[in-house]
Design an enzyme around this catalytic site. Sequence first.
Site, mmCIF file in Angstrom:
data_model
loop_
_atom_site.group_PDB
_atom_site.id
_atom_site.type_symbol
_atom_site.label_atom_id
_atom_site.label_comp_id
_atom_site.label_asym_id
_atom_site.label_seq_id
_atom_site.Cartn_x
_atom_site.Cartn_y
_atom_site.Cartn_z
ATOM 1 N N GLU A 83 3.828 -1.143 24.114
ATOM 2 C CA GLU A 83 4.550 0.101 23.971
ATOM 3 C C GLU A 83 4.326 1.009 25.181
ATOM 4 O O GLU A 83 3.335 0.872 25.898
ATOM 5 C CB GLU A 83 4.137 0.814 22.686
ATOM 6 C CG GLU A 83 4.494 0.006 21.436
ATOM 7 C CD GLU A 83 4.137 0.686 20.134
ATOM 8 O OE1 GLU A 83 4.583 0.180 19.085
ATOM 9 O OE2 GLU A 83 3.412 1.704 20.151
ATOM 10 N N ARG A 116 2.920 -2.388 12.700
ATOM 11 C CA ARG A 116 2.318 -2.455 14.030
ATOM 12 C C ARG A 116 3.012 -3.547 14.830
ATOM 13 O O ARG A 116 3.276 -4.644 14.319
ATOM 14 C CB ARG A 116 0.815 -2.758 13.940
ATOM 15 C CG ARG A 116 -0.022 -1.606 13.418
ATOM 16 C CD ARG A 116 -0.068 -0.434 14.393
ATOM 17 N NE ARG A 116 -0.970 0.630 13.973
ATOM 18 C CZ ARG A 116 -0.625 1.660 13.213
ATOM 19 N NH1 ARG A 116 0.631 1.770 12.785
ATOM 20 N NH2 ARG A 116 -1.505 2.590 12.894
ATOM 21 N N GLY A 125 0.845 -1.192 0.000
ATOM 22 C CA GLY A 125 0.000 0.000 0.000
ATOM 23 C C GLY A 125 0.878 1.239 0.000
ATOM 24 O O GLY A 125 2.001 1.228 -0.508
ATOM 25 N N HIS A 128 8.000 4.186 18.046
ATOM 26 C CA HIS A 128 6.822 4.354 17.184
ATOM 27 C C HIS A 128 6.787 5.772 16.592
ATOM 28 O O HIS A 128 5.784 6.485 16.679
ATOM 29 C CB HIS A 128 5.537 4.083 17.976
ATOM 30 C CG HIS A 128 4.372 3.714 17.104
ATOM 31 N ND1 HIS A 128 3.402 2.820 17.489
ATOM 32 C CD2 HIS A 128 4.014 4.114 15.859
ATOM 33 C CE1 HIS A 128 2.497 2.697 16.523
ATOM 34 N NE2 HIS A 128 2.851 3.478 15.522
#
Length: 309
Positions: free
Chosen positions: A259, A230, A150, A284
């Site tokens: 996280e 992720r 994507g 992240h």
Amino acid sequence: MSKKILIVDDLHPIFKEKAEALGYHVDDRPLITRAETLAVVKDYDGIAVRTKFRIDQELFDVAPKLQFVARAGAGLDNIDVDIAKQKGIALLAANEGNMDAVGEHAVGLLLALMNNFRKADLEIRNGVWDREGNRGYELKGKTVGIIGYGFMGQSFARKLAGFGVNIIAYDKYKTGFSDEFAREVSMEEIVKQSDVLSLHIPLTNETKQMVDDEYFFHFKKPIFFINTARGEIVNTQAVLNNLSNGKILGAGLDVLEKEKFPTLAEQGWYEALKTNEKVILTPHIAGWTFDSYRKISEVLAEKLAEISG
């Protein structure tokens, strides 16, 4: 009466500016709590969120006027998509807004791993000058396998275009996507040919814990592993196991199963992860740059304009 949007997270001011230009009344409340949101959301036609809390059935049930949720970021995994669809609520995400940031970050992690940047830097700071122990690998001529083609996967492929690599990609939900940057292949070819594996897929029930010991077992060559997608897609202990057995040469992880502290420090695998010199960790931030902060809100505003037409 103009329609109302509640911003519950830190979005660039350009979103509010453009939404108001479309005729919306916008309440920008980045410090609002979930409890406060539940108390007032009944008055709003739209809600804009980044990562602060989950937009779930509890919230949808007290928001009868809600027509759309605008997610300032890539993916919709903090939104109950099924409930939203049942209620006919439009979901807007801004994958295009941070795809360049993610692509560049993934390349940075890969180069740092292949050239031992972290290990070499720490050694020199501690009085060790070890050229042989920090000899690296070149990207040129390597095969980079991309899972998911994507916006993020395509961005990573484009950033790698000048390195002289062979880029192959697998996407379970797309076909016929070969382009000048990557060649569409089967998963069998990914595991057979890849020297590098990079994940660019969303977190779903199907992908959760998808990358485990069995997944790595099928790869024919030792690989450098990158995850900017992720954390819950990957079993962290499996990464450690395969670093130990040599199947993974180095791992660049921008995302983890758990996280933020103190939760992260409580994980059984955390100590081994943080002390492994073949691992580079970032908090992240792959898609979170000073540039993407604005671009994400611009993309969201464009999508809002499309559904407000």
